[in-house]
Scaffold this motif. Structure first.
Motif, PDB file in Angstrom:
ATOM      1  N   THR A 175      43.922  47.114  38.625  1.00 45.27           N
ATOM      2  CA  THR A 175      44.602  48.078  39.483  1.00 45.27           C
ATOM      3  C   THR A 175      44.594  47.562  40.918  1.00 45.27           C
ATOM      4  OG1 THR A 175      42.592  49.303  40.006  1.00 45.27           O
ATOM      5  CG2 THR A 175      43.797  49.962  37.999  1.00 45.27           C
ATOM      6  N   ASP A 176      45.440  48.156  41.736  1.00 47.69           N
ATOM      7  CA  ASP A 176      45.475  47.779  43.150  1.00 47.69           C
ATOM      8  C   ASP A 176      44.124  48.027  43.812  1.00 47.69           C
ATOM      9  OD1 ASP A 176      48.101  47.012  42.920  1.00 47.69           O
ATOM     10  OD2 ASP A 176      48.926  48.876  43.750  1.00 47.69           O
ATOM     11  N   GLU A 177      43.487  49.121  43.432  1.00 51.09           N
ATOM     12  CA  GLU A 177      42.178  49.448  44.005  1.00 51.09           C
ATOM     13  C   GLU A 177      41.120  48.409  43.605  1.00 51.09           C
ATOM     14  OE1 GLU A 177      38.828  52.945  43.633  1.00 51.09           O
ATOM     15  OE2 GLU A 177      40.939  53.500  43.377  1.00 51.09           O
ATOM     16  N   GLU A 178      41.127  48.011  42.341  1.00 49.00           N
ATOM     17  CA  GLU A 178      40.183  46.985  41.885  1.00 49.00           C
ATOM     18  C   GLU A 178      40.438  45.650  42.581  1.00 49.00           C
ATOM     19  OE1 GLU A 178      39.133  48.158  37.277  1.00 49.00           O
ATOM     20  OE2 GLU A 178      41.075  47.237  37.700  1.00 49.00           O
ATOM     21  N   ASN A 179      41.721  45.313  42.734  1.00 48.23           N
ATOM     22  CA  ASN A 179      42.064  44.056  43.396  1.00 48.23           C
ATOM     23  C   ASN A 179      41.632  44.072  44.855  1.00 48.23           C
ATOM     24  OD1 ASN A 179      43.243  41.406  43.372  1.00 48.23           O
ATOM     25  ND2 ASN A 179      44.906  42.274  44.604  1.00 48.23           N
ATOM     26  N   LEU A 180      41.837  45.191  45.543  1.00 47.01           N
ATOM     27  CA  LEU A 180      41.417  45.295  46.940  1.00 47.01           C
ATOM     28  C   LEU A 180      39.902  45.168  47.054  1.00 47.01           C
ATOM     29  CD1 LEU A 180      41.966  45.853  49.947  1.00 47.01           C
ATOM     30  CD2 LEU A 180      41.800  48.300  49.421  1.00 47.01           C
ATOM     31  N   ASP A 181      39.176  45.854  46.184  1.00 47.71           N
ATOM     32  CA  ASP A 181      37.723  45.766  46.193  1.00 47.71           C
ATOM     33  C   ASP A 181      37.264  44.329  45.946  1.00 47.71           C
ATOM     34  OD1 ASP A 181      35.021  46.816  46.280  1.00 47.71           O
ATOM     35  OD2 ASP A 181      34.993  46.621  44.096  1.00 47.71           O
ATOM     36  N   ILE A 223      37.917  42.203  49.089  1.00 43.64           N
ATOM     37  CA  ILE A 223      36.952  42.526  50.146  1.00 43.64           C
ATOM     38  C   ILE A 223      35.609  41.866  49.848  1.00 43.64           C
ATOM     39  CG2 ILE A 223      35.637  44.404  51.228  1.00 43.64           C
ATOM     40  CD1 ILE A 223      38.553  44.306  52.169  1.00 43.64           C
ATOM     41  N   GLN A 224      35.168  41.951  48.580  1.00 45.73           N
ATOM     42  CA  GLN A 224      33.902  41.311  48.208  1.00 45.73           C
ATOM     43  C   GLN A 224      33.975  39.803  48.422  1.00 45.73           C
ATOM     44  OE1 GLN A 224      31.155  42.891  47.662  1.00 45.73           O
ATOM     45  NE2 GLN A 224      32.182  44.856  47.680  1.00 45.73           N
ATOM     46  N   LYS A 225      35.103  39.236  48.116  1.00 44.22           N
ATOM     47  CA  LYS A 225      35.287  37.800  48.307  1.00 44.22           C
ATOM     48  C   LYS A 225      35.232  37.440  49.797  1.00 44.22           C
ATOM     49  CE  LYS A 225      37.887  34.408  45.738  1.00 44.22           C
ATOM     50  NZ  LYS A 225      39.037  34.159  44.896  1.00 44.22           N
ATOM     51  N   MET A 226      35.853  38.261  50.637  1.00 45.23           N
ATOM     52  CA  MET A 226      35.813  38.017  52.086  1.00 45.23           C
ATOM     53  C   MET A 226      34.386  38.161  52.615  1.00 45.23           C
ATOM     54  SD  MET A 226      39.308  39.425  53.864  1.00 45.23           S
ATOM     55  CE  MET A 226      39.330  41.074  53.195  1.00 45.23           C
ATOM     56  N   ARG A 227      33.650  39.126  52.091  1.00 46.88           N
ATOM     57  CA  ARG A 227      32.256  39.288  52.522  1.00 46.88           C
ATOM     58  C   ARG A 227      31.429  38.057  52.166  1.00 46.88           C
ATOM     59  NH1 ARG A 227      32.162  45.521  50.802  1.00 46.88           N
ATOM     60  NH2 ARG A 227      32.722  46.388  52.819  1.00 46.88           N
ATOM     61  N   ASN A 228      31.668  37.491  50.994  1.00 46.13           N
ATOM     62  CA  ASN A 228      30.972  36.268  50.617  1.00 46.13           C
ATOM     63  C   ASN A 228      31.368  35.114  51.535  1.00 46.13           C
ATOM     64  OD1 ASN A 228      29.606  37.519  48.563  1.00 46.13           O
ATOM     65  ND2 ASN A 228      30.496  36.306  46.924  1.00 46.13           N
ATOM     66  N   GLU A 229      32.653  35.008  51.855  1.00 49.99           N
ATOM     67  CA  GLU A 229      33.095  33.939  52.748  1.00 49.99           C
ATOM     68  C   GLU A 229      32.491  34.124  54.144  1.00 49.99           C
ATOM     69  OE1 GLU A 229      37.098  31.849  54.585  1.00 49.99           O
ATOM     70  OE2 GLU A 229      37.334  33.358  53.017  1.00 49.99           O
ATOM     71  N   GLN A 230      32.367  35.369  54.573  1.00 50.44           N
ATOM     72  CA  GLN A 230      31.733  35.642  55.868  1.00 50.44           C
ATOM     73  C   GLN A 230      30.288  35.152  55.865  1.00 50.44           C
ATOM     74  OE1 GLN A 230      28.937  37.418  58.086  1.00 50.44           O
ATOM     75  NE2 GLN A 230      29.360  38.708  56.351  1.00 50.44           N
ATOM     76  N   ILE A 262      36.932  31.944  41.797  1.00 47.75           N
ATOM     77  CA  ILE A 262      36.772  33.165  40.996  1.00 47.75           C
ATOM     78  C   ILE A 262      37.974  34.066  41.269  1.00 47.75           C
ATOM     79  CG2 ILE A 262      35.334  35.196  40.559  1.00 47.75           C
ATOM     80  CD1 ILE A 262      32.935  33.561  41.632  1.00 47.75           C
ATOM     81  N   VAL A 263      38.730  34.354  40.230  1.00 51.48           N
ATOM     82  CA  VAL A 263      39.934  35.183  40.388  1.00 51.48           C
ATOM     83  C   VAL A 263      39.948  36.258  39.309  1.00 51.48           C
ATOM     84  CG1 VAL A 263      41.341  33.388  41.481  1.00 51.48           C
ATOM     85  CG2 VAL A 263      41.296  33.562  39.001  1.00 51.48           C
ATOM     86  N   PRO A 264      40.569  37.397  39.603  1.00 53.78           N
ATOM     87  CA  PRO A 264      40.661  38.450  38.587  1.00 53.78           C
ATOM     88  C   PRO A 264      41.507  37.995  37.402  1.00 53.78           C
ATOM     89  CG  PRO A 264      41.307  39.277  40.757  1.00 53.78           C
ATOM     90  CD  PRO A 264      41.154  37.802  40.869  1.00 53.78           C
ATOM     91  N   GLU A 265      41.107  38.425  36.225  1.00 56.13           N
ATOM     92  CA  GLU A 265      41.855  38.086  35.021  1.00 56.13           C
ATOM     93  C   GLU A 265      42.334  39.369  34.363  1.00 56.13           C
ATOM     94  OE1 GLU A 265      39.141  35.846  32.644  1.00 56.13           O
ATOM     95  OE2 GLU A 265      39.035  34.205  34.094  1.00 56.13           O
ATOM     96  N   GLY A 266      43.476  39.291  33.721  1.00 59.51           N
ATOM     97  CA  GLY A 266      44.013  40.460  33.030  1.00 59.51           C
ATOM     98  C   GLY A 266      44.622  41.453  34.012  1.00 59.51           C
ATOM     99  N   GLU A 267      44.820  42.657  33.496  1.00 59.63           N
ATOM    100  CA  GLU A 267      45.417  43.702  34.327  1.00 59.63           C
ATOM    101  C   GLU A 267      44.351  44.352  35.193  1.00 59.63           C
ATOM    102  OE1 GLU A 267      47.914  46.557  32.445  1.00 59.63           O
ATOM    103  OE2 GLU A 267      48.630  45.103  30.964  1.00 59.63           O
ATOM    104  N   LEU A 282      30.867  40.872  39.313  1.00 57.16           N
ATOM    105  CA  LEU A 282      29.508  40.433  39.003  1.00 57.16           C
ATOM    106  C   LEU A 282      29.352  38.938  39.284  1.00 57.16           C
ATOM    107  CD1 LEU A 282      26.726  41.259  38.049  1.00 57.16           C
ATOM    108  CD2 LEU A 282      27.505  40.978  35.698  1.00 57.16           C
ATOM    109  N   ALA A 283      30.385  38.156  38.994  1.00 53.83           N
ATOM    110  CA  ALA A 283      30.350  36.718  39.286  1.00 53.83           C
ATOM    111  C   ALA A 283      30.220  36.473  40.786  1.00 53.83           C
ATOM    112  CB  ALA A 283      31.598  36.040  38.733  1.00 53.83           C
ATOM    113  N   LEU A 284      30.901  37.283  41.591  1.00 52.32           N
ATOM    114  CA  LEU A 284      30.763  37.161  43.053  1.00 52.32           C
ATOM    115  C   LEU A 284      29.341  37.498  43.499  1.00 52.32           C
ATOM    116  CD1 LEU A 284      34.097  38.676  44.441  1.00 52.32           C
ATOM    117  CD2 LEU A 284      33.425  36.266  44.362  1.00 52.32           C
ATOM    118  N   SER A 285      28.735  38.492  42.853  1.00 51.27           N
ATOM    119  CA  SER A 285      27.358  38.866  43.191  1.00 51.27           C
ATOM    120  C   SER A 285      26.388  37.736  42.864  1.00 51.27           C
ATOM    121  CB  SER A 285      26.946  40.131  42.438  1.00 51.27           C
ATOM    122  OG  SER A 285      27.750  41.213  42.822  1.00 51.27           O
ATOM    123  N   VAL A 286      26.553  37.133  41.708  1.00 55.70           N
ATOM    124  CA  VAL A 286      25.703  36.006  41.326  1.00 55.70           C
ATOM    125  C   VAL A 286      25.909  34.859  42.311  1.00 55.70           C
ATOM    126  CG1 VAL A 286      25.296  34.257  39.548  1.00 55.70           C
ATOM    127  CG2 VAL A 286      25.599  36.659  38.902  1.00 55.70           C
TER     128      VAL A 286
END
Length: 196
Positions: free
Chosen positions: A110-116, A119-126, A103-108, A46-50
């Motif tokens: 999953t690999d799927e959440e981290n990949l998502d 990807i969202q971060k790369m889309r923002n950088e793009q 903006i970095v993930p906090e806490g535990e 959500l922070a990436l979306s904002v």
């Protein structure tokens, strides 16, 4: 349409609410008093979306100032110090990128959440690199950009293509109109920069 001087539609000045802050995100993500079991996305998504909405404000400003066609009936007083404004916007975009990258993930997670998340971060950088290219490529206000502007365009478009490639390698690149246009636009800008 923007390059041809079409109106942007609803301009940013018409919105009188502020974007959410980090504390607002934490509040939205807590569903107190609910018996429903809902799998919420990571607050950092959500922070990436904002963050992305904040970037769109800069893109709107670039389009408004650099991509309008002059008319005989000027109802707006356009600024005359465009090189200074261009420098200011570049600085604000760089600051935006640093904030977004922090903006970095906090806490535990999953690999799927981290990949998502990545990807969202790369889309923002793009999108950042798209904005830099839009800021410095030839426009109505800068028909013959400087060598430095061409260098910045070349670097941003090259980085943009590398991001598209990285997302594609994860099978997460959707071949919609915007992405295809971004790929071809970046390639054409690289060719133009090399030629210029």
């Amino acid at each position: 349409a923007t390059i041809q001087g079409r109106p942007l539609g609803i301009r940013d000045e018409t919105f009188d609410i502020r974007p959410p802050e980090a504390s607002d995100i934490a509040e939205v993500m807590s569903l107190t008093g609910s018996d429903l079991v809902i799998k919420l996305p990571m607050p950092q998504i959500l922070a990436l979306s904002v963050s992305r909405f904040r970037l769109y404000r800069h893109i709107s400003e670039i389009k408004l100032l650099l991509y309008h066609l002059p008319t005989r009936n000027q109802s707006f007083v356009w600024p005359t110090n465009l090189p200074e404004i261009q420098t200011r916007i570049k600085s604000e975009l760089d600051h935006w990128l640093l904030r977004m990258q922090s903006i970095v993930p906090e806490g535990e997670v999953t690999d799927e959440e981290n990949l998502d998340f990545q990807i969202q971060k790369m889309r923002n950088e793009q999108l950042y690199h798209s904005a830099i290219s839009l800021l410095f490529q030839p426009s109505q206000m800068f028909p013959s950009p400087s060598q430095e502007a061409m260098r910045l365009c070349y670097q941003s478009c090259s980085k943009r293509l590398r991001i598209y490639d990285a997302i594609s390698n994860q099978d997460m690149l959707y071949y919609n109109w915007r992405n295809i246009h971004g790929i071809f636009s970046s390639g054409a800008t690289i060719v133009y920069c090399a030629w210029a």
